[in-house]
Design an enzyme around this catalytic site. Sequence first.
Site, PDB file in Angstrom:
ATOM      1  NE  ARG A  72      -2.928   0.500   3.499  1.00 40.23           N
ATOM      2  CZ  ARG A  72      -3.767   0.263   4.511  1.00 40.23           C
ATOM      3  NH1 ARG A  72      -4.867  -0.450   4.295  1.00 40.23           N
ATOM      4  NH2 ARG A  72      -3.537   0.716   5.702  1.00 40.23           N
ATOM      5  CE  LYS A 115      12.102   0.112  11.076  1.00 38.22           C
ATOM      6  NZ  LYS A 115      11.740  -1.074  11.869  1.00 38.22           N
ATOM      7  N   GLY A 125       1.937   2.100  12.481  1.00 31.55           N
ATOM      8  CA  GLY A 125       2.330   1.475  13.733  1.00 31.55           C
ATOM      9  C   GLY A 125       1.624   2.149  14.895  1.00 31.55           C
ATOM     10  CB  SER A 126       2.297   2.044  18.487  1.00 32.83           C
ATOM     11  OG  SER A 126       3.629   2.500  18.484  1.00 32.83           O
ATOM     12  CD  GLU A 143      -3.248   5.093   7.420  1.00 28.50           C
ATOM     13  OE1 GLU A 143      -4.121   4.798   8.263  1.00 28.50           O
ATOM     14  OE2 GLU A 143      -3.499   5.720   6.384  1.00 28.50           O
ATOM     15  CG  LEU A 144      -0.503   6.975  14.010  1.00 28.16           C
ATOM     16  CD1 LEU A 144      -0.376   8.277  14.775  1.00 28.16           C
ATOM     17  CD2 LEU A 144       0.863   6.337  13.813  1.00 28.16           C
ATOM     18  CB  CYS A 196      -4.855  -0.663  13.258  1.00 26.99           C
ATOM     19  SG  CYS A 196      -5.096  -0.974  11.504  1.00 26.99           S
ATOM     20  CD  GLU A 226      -4.159  -0.354  19.004  1.00 24.41           C
ATOM     21  OE1 GLU A 226      -3.149   0.296  19.300  1.00 24.41           O
ATOM     22  OE2 GLU A 226      -4.457  -0.669  17.842  1.00 24.41           O
TER      23      GLU A 226
END
Length: 497
Positions: A172, A187, A241-242, A263-264, A297, A394
């Site tokens: 994506r 990464k 990620g977070s 995008e968390l 997520c 979360e």
Amino acid sequence: MTSATAQSRSVRVRDHEVPTALFIDGRWVETDAVFPVRDPATGAVLGEVADGTPQHALQALDAAVAAQAEWRAVAPRRRADLFARADSILRSRAESIAAVMTAESGKPLAEARAEFSLSMDFFQWYTEQIAHLHGTFAEGSRGGYRVVSTHQPVGPALLITPWNFPLLMIARKAGAALAAGCTVVVKTAQETPLTCALFVQALVDAGFPDGVVNLVHTTRSAPLSAAVMADDRLRKVSFTGSTEVGARLLSQAAPGIVNAAMELGGDGPLIVLDDADLELAAEQAVICKFRNAGQACVAANRIIVHESVADAFTERFVALTRALKVGNGFDETTDIGPIISARQRDAVSGLVKEFGQIDAELLTGGHEIPGDGYFFEPTVFAVKDRDNPICHRELFAPIAALYRVASAREAIEYANSTRYGLAAYVFTSDISRALTVAEQLDFGMVGINRGIMADPAAPFGGVKASGLGREGGHHGIYEFLEPKYLAITVDDRKALS
Ligand code: NAD
């Protein structure tokens, strides 16, 4: 010490060769230090992967910077041709990629295949967008000139991906970045570097020019990313990620005003109203909650049910949860694979203990499954005490928390009482209620009568602490493009003289 080779060292995972080196400037680069990649279903080491340093990442950035001007100048049709070649190579390796994904992430093979298929949908979507980027043309508001607006690639980009969707996340991001004409440094997540390596290898085999795609694995994400973020030649960071790591990257992006897409994390509410189709709601809630062992997520983090249907819904939901089979992802009868690591499995046990300390009833599950792998029973709590911090956090675990409300209004209030705003879900048989509730939910995405909604045609992303920017839809490629305005003097009188 490092050495560059045309031929990569590799590991054999379930009969599939996977390169284990870094990939910088068109070459596979070996490192002295390596780190193990484990199969979470057995705890066994699958292979060892090159452990990159900040210097490697900066070499990768050097390569991306050097290749940027040429990549940007490649004609859209030729860029699309490269994508098409990569697409067919990836598809020809579908089964290997799915198997490697299952081996390193633990997700059931059927989920890995579904992820492969969705990843290819995104890749194809971006391929189709390459030659369809439009600008605008207008008359200057004061006359005497024309306003031409176009787009240009934002520049070299750092793409940082999580382990939970090892192929989808890179397909994506890299799909959008490369289609837009940006060069990239990828990464990978330490837990799942192998799937990403197979993706990059397919792009290499398709003939993407040297320096356009670079790949770094590392056990030291913080210093490696910090070194790249501090380099003012980097123009874009796209992170999944977070929220905590995303916030840190945003602060690193600030001094150089680096364009950032995030995008968390999520704390998704799944609302079941009193007029919902309960069979559908329970079945979709189970998929939404337990897919990828709850490590998603967009998972249903809080299942909020109208009190008049709560007993019936709970009975069905718990029955479906008890029927889920936990096991090795290569067993085709497995519904739920392992948790990604021993540390994360212990964190799930910790969450169960925390629920045990508040007003919450354990309806099923609640235990680790003994053995070599990191398995945990699918767990359901009926929670009465909504004020506790655990009811606004979360979970990222195979733990379903069910809450009762007396009205749609109360459901919306509780749903919105979180710092996150990624995905929400509402189940009702009344389209008017569905729209009203969806409009009042402070979330970037709302699924109506469905628990799965990722699609290349849709802008995927969140609001509030769930992120900035969108992936997919018409928006995705523009994350890697900047508008550019040309003011062109036009002397109408002179032209006609
Ligand atoms: P994470 O933030 O720990 O790691 C994500 C990536 O960041 C990995 O590549 C990791 O190596 C790297 N990283 C870790 N610390 C870093 C640092 N200090 N500096 C730079 N990079 C660093 O997240 P995770 O555990 O891999 O994934 C789980 C989280 O990701 C959850 O919060 C989940 O909701 C979120 N997530 C969001 C989406 C989305 O699309 N919004 C998708 C998947 C996962």
